[in-house]
Design an enzyme around this catalytic site. Structure first.
Site, PDB file in Angstrom:
ATOM      1  CB  CYS A   1       3.904   7.719   3.971  1.00 39.17           C
ATOM      2  SG  CYS A   1       5.014   6.704   2.973  1.00 39.17           S
TER       3      CYS A   1
ATOM      4  CB  SER B   1      -7.693  -6.756   3.961  1.00 43.40           C
ATOM      5  OG  SER B   1      -8.384  -5.772   3.210  1.00 43.40           O
TER       6      SER B   1
END
Length: 632
Positions: A2, A363
């Site tokens: 967020c 990742s």
């Protein structure tokens, strides 16, 4: 994942205009398109933009604790929130939601600032305690999630996930910080110890702020640090088994999601390792994506396809043109502060591709810093061994003299650039590593600066900060110190900034399992020989992944995302660089010498020298300052 923003009046509590908090949050809408909220009380205002990932309908923010005595705005994910929740329930806590946000609130109310050591995750959050009239701001251990702060003329402290959130406040001033400019020209990014605007600071990785109304603002306090001071003594087989266990736990904990999840897959060691372990833990095919280039020597998609086939992933690949120079304006807007890591372009593209299918992507970032995977770390390790064999005076005289007269070979691979190696060996280990890490050395920077900028810098040297970090590092060897600098200085300022801004620009949550703090702490205890063996970095990581990955994936030369900025600067961007020398914010505001910039550009365009990285820095700096609206 967020965006958060807020306003806090410490010494003299004043009413907070909710519209100002709302405007700050609107500047962060890309970080959280799924929801918004603002809460204000006398002297405090918190705002939130939500990207829904966990407990999709049940955790709106800002969120109140069950007793109504504390309020939080939170950016990030807590991976062990279920275990913490169970512990807190046993101690009497009550919960209304199924997400991690309420767990942080309960942990704060139970343990205060000590709650941070119990949180496993990536985060930047603000908690206001109505009973204590305290504001608690905290950032995760390694700096995955950012937080910018500034004190205003009315005494208020404002904070936001990105600089653009601060810039949305009408009292925010825009004065250039000369030291940050010099640090940017040294490293290619503005490190967390600086901000491009005076009066703006960043909450450092592994730090918190505890502020109380009626008291002056307090300095940041460190709550976590990585230590290389101890060594593991187990056998290689035992350490390898422990590493695999930690890797599995790190990957599996980051696979918890209530929205579609996938992974970036470049075909290198790190992303391939993450995908291998995700596939081991998932009953369904893992969604993977990769970006290829239309230049054969830069393209790694064949390796990514092999890994995707081996583990049966649902793979998406896209080839992008190397002529991506038209997007530099979008990059400047994305990063706010100048940012010159050209791999941001392909990173943004792979994030765009991932967002078409998933909301969360794992990742492989962080393994090079933690396990010594960068070539510069391997070179430094071997250079330090040579330094130990020769007295400093002899090294300075012998190697320094040779380095000054040796021809510069920009075109050659680093092992063949004798000038760079000789100059590095003539210096201390810290100074040599700073030279290896820097983009533009001080002699070139100073030749570009105007006399007025040099006066304002007043002897400031960005390299001194890195040297001090390495000297003070809790470490035993030169390799330790280099890795400590990479983990605490380079990683949050460059790598994690790049991934955060490019992923959040497309409302994608990126998670880095190889930066699990227990994994990083394990790696920091490994003997040097388990990290670097001869010319091979990440030795133990590669060794333990041999059971999963092909040899040519594990042991081929490291490549990484590459963009052809040298060609751009001699082609489509040549005229733009030349125009900066003639008329630009940098020249007209008296920051740089137009004549010196023109000479640098001419030497590059003619092919006599390779100044592409410095010219790219200048171009991105010009774009950034123009967008922010700040000059000298």
């Amino acid at each position: 994942m967020c965006g958060i923003a807020g306003i806090f009046h410490a010494e003299t509590p004043k009413p907070v205009d909710p519209l100002r908090v709302e405007r700050m949050c609107e500047a962060l809408v890309h970080r959280g398109p799924d929801g918004a909220g603002v809460w204000t009380e006398l002297g405090i205002g918190l705002g939130h933009r939500r990207l829904s990932v966990i407990d999709l309908e049940g955790s709106p923010q800002p969120m109140h604790s069950t007793d109504g005595r504390a309020v939080i705005a939170f950016n990030g994910e807590i991976y062990n929130f279920r275990e913490l929740r169970d512990e807190l329930v046993r101690e009497g806590a009550k919960f209304r939601t199924q997400g991690d946000t309420e767990v942080i609130l309960a942990a704060w109310q139970r343990w205060g600032p000590d709650c941070l050591a119990r949180l496993d995750g990536m985060f930047a959050f603000a908690i206001y305690d109505l009973d204590k009239r305290q504001l608690f701001l905290a950032r995760d251990r390694l700096g995955v999630k950012p937080l910018f702060l500034s004190q205003l003329s009315d005494g208020g402290l404002i904070f936001a996930s990105e600089l653009k959130g601060l810039l949305a406040h009408p009292l925010m001033r825009k004065r250039l910080n000369p030291q940050a400019l010099d640090a940017y020209m040294a490293w290619g990014y503005v490190p967390d110890s600086h901000s491009i605007l005076e009066g703006v600071t960043k909450l450092r990785a592994g730090h918190f702020l505890l502020l109380e109304q009626g008291r002056a603002l307090q300095p940041q306090r460190r709550w976590w640090d990585i230590s290389f001071a101890e060594r593991s003594k187990g056998k290689e087989a035992d350490l390898s088994a422990e590493l695999v266990h930690l890797l599995r736990e790190a990957v599996q904990s980051r696979m918890v999601s209530d929205v579609p999840l996938g992974a970036f897959l470049s075909g290198g060691v790190d992303s391939s390792s993450v995908v291998a372990l995700m596939s081991e833990a998932s009953p369904d095919p893992v969604r993977t994506c990769s970006i290829g280039f239309d230049v054969a020597e830069l393209d790694e998609t064949s390796y990514a396809k092999r890994i995707a086939h081996q583990f049966g992933t649902a793979h998406e690949a896209r080839t992008v043109s190397q002529d991506e120079f038209g997007e530099i304006g979008a990059l400047a807007s994305m990063f706010d502060e100048p940012f010159a890591d050209a791999s941001a372009l392909p990173t943004w593209r792979v994030c765009q591709l991932a967002r078409e299918k998933v909301t969360v992507a794992l990742s492989g970032d962080g393994a090079d810093e933690a396990f010594a995977g960068y070539r510069r770390q391997v070179f430094h390790h071997n250079e330090e061994r040579l330094r130990s064999l020769l007295p400093a005076g002899l090294r300075g005289t012998l190697f320094g003299s040779l380095g000054r007269v040796w021809p510069k070979a920009d075109w050659a691979p680093r092992p063949l650039r004798a000038k760079t190696t000789l100059l590095s060996l003539a210096e201390t280990g810290e100074a040599g590593y700073a030279r290896a890490l820097s983009v533009t050395p001080p002699e070139i920077r100073n030749s570009l600066y105007s006399a007025e900028l040099r006066r304002k810098l007043d002897g400031f040297r960005p390299e001194d900060e890195l040297n001090q970090i390495m000297r003070d590092a809790p470490a035993q060897s030169g390799l330790d110190r280099a890795q400590y600098a990479d983990l605490t200085f380079w990683l949050p300022g460059d790598i994690l900034t790049k991934v955060d801004r490019t992923s959040m620009a497309v409302s994608l949550e990126a998670r880095e399992p190889l930066l699990d703090h227990r994994l990083a702490e394990f790696a920091a205890r490994l003997p040097d020989s388990m990290r670097v063996r001869g010319a091979t970095g990440k030795y133990l990581l590669k060794k333990c992944m041999e059971r999963y990955l092909p040899q040519d994936v594990l042991y081929r030369p490291k490549q990484g995302f590459v963009t052809p900025i040298a060609e751009w600067m001699r082609g489509p961007l040549a005229s733009e660089v030349q125009s900066i020398a003639a008329a630009s914010t940098l020249v007209q505001s008296g920051l740089m010498s137009g004549r010196s910039v023109a000479a640098l550009a001419e030497a590059h365009i003619s092919g006599r020298r390779d100044h592409s990285r410095t010219l790219w820095q200048i171009l991105m700096l010009e774009k950034s300052l123009s967008r922010i609206g700040v000059g000298g």
